[in-house]
Scaffold this motif. Structure first.
Motif, PDB file in Angstrom:
ATOM      1  N   ARG A 198       0.805  -1.235   0.000  1.00  0.00           N
ATOM      2  CA  ARG A 198       0.000   0.000   0.000  1.00  0.00           C
ATOM      3  C   ARG A 198       0.836   1.283   0.000  1.00  0.00           C
ATOM      4  O   ARG A 198       0.590   2.165  -0.788  1.00  0.00           O
ATOM      5  N   GLU A 199       1.835   1.395   0.912  1.00  0.00           N
ATOM      6  CA  GLU A 199       2.628   2.621   1.004  1.00  0.00           C
ATOM      7  C   GLU A 199       4.005   2.295   1.565  1.00  0.00           C
ATOM      8  O   GLU A 199       4.255   1.197   2.068  1.00  0.00           O
ATOM      9  N   LYS A 200       4.903   3.271   1.492  1.00  0.00           N
ATOM     10  CA  LYS A 200       6.295   3.036   1.895  1.00  0.00           C
ATOM     11  C   LYS A 200       6.403   2.707   3.378  1.00  0.00           C
ATOM     12  O   LYS A 200       7.193   1.833   3.765  1.00  0.00           O
ATOM     13  N   GLU A 201       5.652   3.370   4.231  1.00  0.00           N
ATOM     14  CA  GLU A 201       5.762   3.103   5.663  1.00  0.00           C
ATOM     15  C   GLU A 201       5.294   1.693   6.004  1.00  0.00           C
ATOM     16  O   GLU A 201       5.875   1.029   6.859  1.00  0.00           O
ATOM     17  N   THR A 202       4.253   1.219   5.315  1.00  0.00           N
ATOM     18  CA  THR A 202       3.797  -0.160   5.530  1.00  0.00           C
ATOM     19  C   THR A 202       4.892  -1.150   5.159  1.00  0.00           C
ATOM     20  O   THR A 202       5.120  -2.146   5.849  1.00  0.00           O
ATOM     21  N   LEU A 203       5.576  -0.875   4.050  1.00  0.00           N
ATOM     22  CA  LEU A 203       6.686  -1.732   3.630  1.00  0.00           C
ATOM     23  C   LEU A 203       7.827  -1.669   4.634  1.00  0.00           C
ATOM     24  O   LEU A 203       8.426  -2.694   4.977  1.00  0.00           O
ATOM     25  N   PHE A 204       8.129  -0.487   5.128  1.00  0.00           N
ATOM     26  CA  PHE A 204       9.193  -0.317   6.112  1.00  0.00           C
ATOM     27  C   PHE A 204       8.906  -1.136   7.369  1.00  0.00           C
ATOM     28  O   PHE A 204       9.783  -1.834   7.888  1.00  0.00           O
ATOM     29  N   VAL A 205       7.659  -1.086   7.845  1.00  0.00           N
ATOM     30  CA  VAL A 205       7.264  -1.869   9.021  1.00  0.00           C
ATOM     31  C   VAL A 205       7.431  -3.355   8.745  1.00  0.00           C
ATOM     32  O   VAL A 205       7.936  -4.110   9.589  1.00  0.00           O
ATOM     33  N   ALA A 206       7.036  -3.795   7.552  1.00  0.00           N
ATOM     34  CA  ALA A 206       7.150  -5.220   7.201  1.00  0.00           C
ATOM     35  C   ALA A 206       8.608  -5.656   7.174  1.00  0.00           C
ATOM     36  O   ALA A 206       8.952  -6.764   7.616  1.00  0.00           O
ATOM     37  N   VAL A 207       9.491  -4.790   6.673  1.00  0.00           N
ATOM     38  CA  VAL A 207      10.915  -5.115   6.631  1.00  0.00           C
ATOM     39  C   VAL A 207      11.475  -5.233   8.046  1.00  0.00           C
ATOM     40  O   VAL A 207      12.208  -6.184   8.361  1.00  0.00           O
ATOM     41  N   ILE A 208      11.139  -4.283   8.903  1.00  0.00           N
ATOM     42  CA  ILE A 208      11.623  -4.323  10.289  1.00  0.00           C
ATOM     43  C   ILE A 208      11.158  -5.607  10.972  1.00  0.00           C
ATOM     44  O   ILE A 208      11.935  -6.304  11.638  1.00  0.00           O
ATOM     45  N   GLU A 209       9.895  -5.963  10.810  1.00  0.00           N
ATOM     46  CA  GLU A 209       9.364  -7.175  11.445  1.00  0.00           C
ATOM     47  C   GLU A 209      10.048  -8.417  10.906  1.00  0.00           C
ATOM     48  O   GLU A 209      10.350  -9.354  11.659  1.00  0.00           O
ATOM     49  N   ASP A 210      10.300  -8.448   9.600  1.00  0.00           N
ATOM     50  CA  ASP A 210      10.953  -9.603   8.977  1.00  0.00           C
ATOM     51  C   ASP A 210      12.366  -9.781   9.509  1.00  0.00           C
ATOM     52  O   ASP A 210      12.779 -10.883   9.878  1.00  0.00           O
ATOM     53  N   VAL A 211      13.122  -8.686   9.578  1.00  0.00           N
ATOM     54  CA  VAL A 211      14.504  -8.761  10.061  1.00  0.00           C
ATOM     55  C   VAL A 211      14.538  -9.085  11.553  1.00  0.00           C
ATOM     56  O   VAL A 211      15.372  -9.880  12.013  1.00  0.00           O
ATOM     57  N   MET A 212      13.615  -8.492  12.333  1.00  0.00           N
ATOM     58  CA  MET A 212      13.575  -8.774  13.769  1.00  0.00           C
ATOM     59  C   MET A 212      13.293 -10.247  14.030  1.00  0.00           C
ATOM     60  O   MET A 212      13.881 -10.853  14.932  1.00  0.00           O
ATOM     61  N   GLU A 213      12.404 -10.823  13.243  1.00  0.00           N
ATOM     62  CA  GLU A 213      12.072 -12.247  13.430  1.00  0.00           C
ATOM     63  C   GLU A 213      13.301 -13.120  13.202  1.00  0.00           C
ATOM     64  O   GLU A 213      13.586 -14.027  13.991  1.00  0.00           O
ATOM     65  N   ARG A 214      14.062 -12.840  12.151  1.00  0.00           N
ATOM     66  CA  ARG A 214      15.262 -13.629  11.884  1.00  0.00           C
ATOM     67  C   ARG A 214      16.342 -13.370  12.928  1.00  0.00           C
ATOM     68  O   ARG A 214      17.037 -14.280  13.367  1.00  0.00           O
ATOM     69  N   ALA A 215      16.488 -12.087  13.319  1.00  0.00           N
ATOM     70  CA  ALA A 215      17.512 -11.746  14.310  1.00  0.00           C
ATOM     71  C   ALA A 215      17.237 -12.427  15.641  1.00  0.00           C
ATOM     72  O   ALA A 215      18.150 -12.951  16.287  1.00  0.00           O
ATOM     73  N   ASN A 216      15.981 -12.423  16.067  1.00  0.00           N
ATOM     74  CA  ASN A 216      15.637 -13.060  17.343  1.00  0.00           C
ATOM     75  C   ASN A 216      15.805 -14.576  17.268  1.00  0.00           C
ATOM     76  O   ASN A 216      16.225 -15.213  18.240  1.00  0.00           O
ATOM     77  N   ALA A 217      15.478 -15.163  16.104  1.00  0.00           N
ATOM     78  CA  ALA A 217      15.673 -16.608  15.945  1.00  0.00           C
ATOM     79  C   ALA A 217      17.154 -16.959  16.053  1.00  0.00           C
ATOM     80  O   ALA A 217      17.530 -17.943  16.710  1.00  0.00           O
TER      81      ALA A 217
END
Length: 235
Positions: free
Chosen positions: A64-83
């Protein structure tokens, strides 16, 4: 940014779903590269689309928009980092053969797998550049990552302390100090975007563990034997 996304056991429902999933992965990886390189404000959807080899409209269809994509990227990286973080914590030497050596090797794994990897670099860069502007985006990572690691590591140190391998009163404090010591010699390298060599990682880990054990290592057993008598010659 190389993808380190673990494989999943999802069932494919057909080529359409597989294609959509592949596009999402490409978009997230490309966006992570661009956001890391340009920051949120400097990144453009057009640049991300070119790097992901998809159309601008495809990105908007997914996010939908750049901020939505930014949030998705942060969540994706955080999930891998925490794993990666908790996978490394599972290798903690709770029954060490050689405490100093085994803790040093653990410190090297912690640094290599969780700090020097691509996800660790990305999070540090984004926290530095965007943390003040978007603190809410990183709160989940702070709570699930840095906050939990101290608690988990403190519990692991508690086990060693109860077995007499360490002398610790405040386990959470000891955990925070251990992490600070592990990073102490590497901060300037990280600050300028460098990557520590193997020798630098080993030296930093050895220095950290040596200092940590000077504070929390077991006291050497005092010699309980009585002192030898002093012989005085009597003339």
């Amino acid at each position: 940014m190389a993808s380190s996304r673990p494989s999943t056991a999802r069932k494919d429902t057909g080529p359409t779903q597989r294609g959509q999933c592949s596009k999402r992965v490409s978009i997230l990886d490309a966006a992570a590269n661009v956001f890391c390189r340009e920051g949120f404000s400097g990144a453009s959807i057009d640049e991300i689309a070119i790097e992901a080899c998809v159309s601008r409209q495809t990105i908007y269809n997914h996010y939908r928009e750049k901020e939505t994509l930014f949030v998705a990227v942060i969540e994706d990286v955080m999930e891998r980092a925490n794993a990666a973080l908790f996978s490394t914590l599972s290798t903690f030497p709770d029954k060490p053969d050689n405490l100093q050596r085994d803790l040093s090797e653990f410190a090297i794994r912690l640094t290599t797998n969780c700090i020097c990897n691509q996800d660790g670099k990305f999070l540090r860069r984004l926290v530095q550049t965007e943390g003040e502007r978007y603190p809410h985006l990183f709160e989940g990572w702070r709570q699930q990552g840095p906050c939990k690691i101290s608690t988990t590591l403190g519990a692991l140190f508690a086990k060693l302390s109860h077995r007499g391998a360490l002398r610790i009163d405040d386990f959470d404090l000891a955990a925070r100090q251990f992490l600070a010591l592990v990073n102490a010699d590497l901060q300037m390298i990280y600050l300028f975007g460098g990557k520590p060599t193997e020798d630098e990682l080993k030296s930093a880990a050895d220095n950290a563990v040596d200092t940590f054990l000077r504070a929390y290592g077991p006291r050497e057993r005092e010699n309980s034997a009585p002192p030898a008598p002093i012989l005085v010659a009597v003339s």
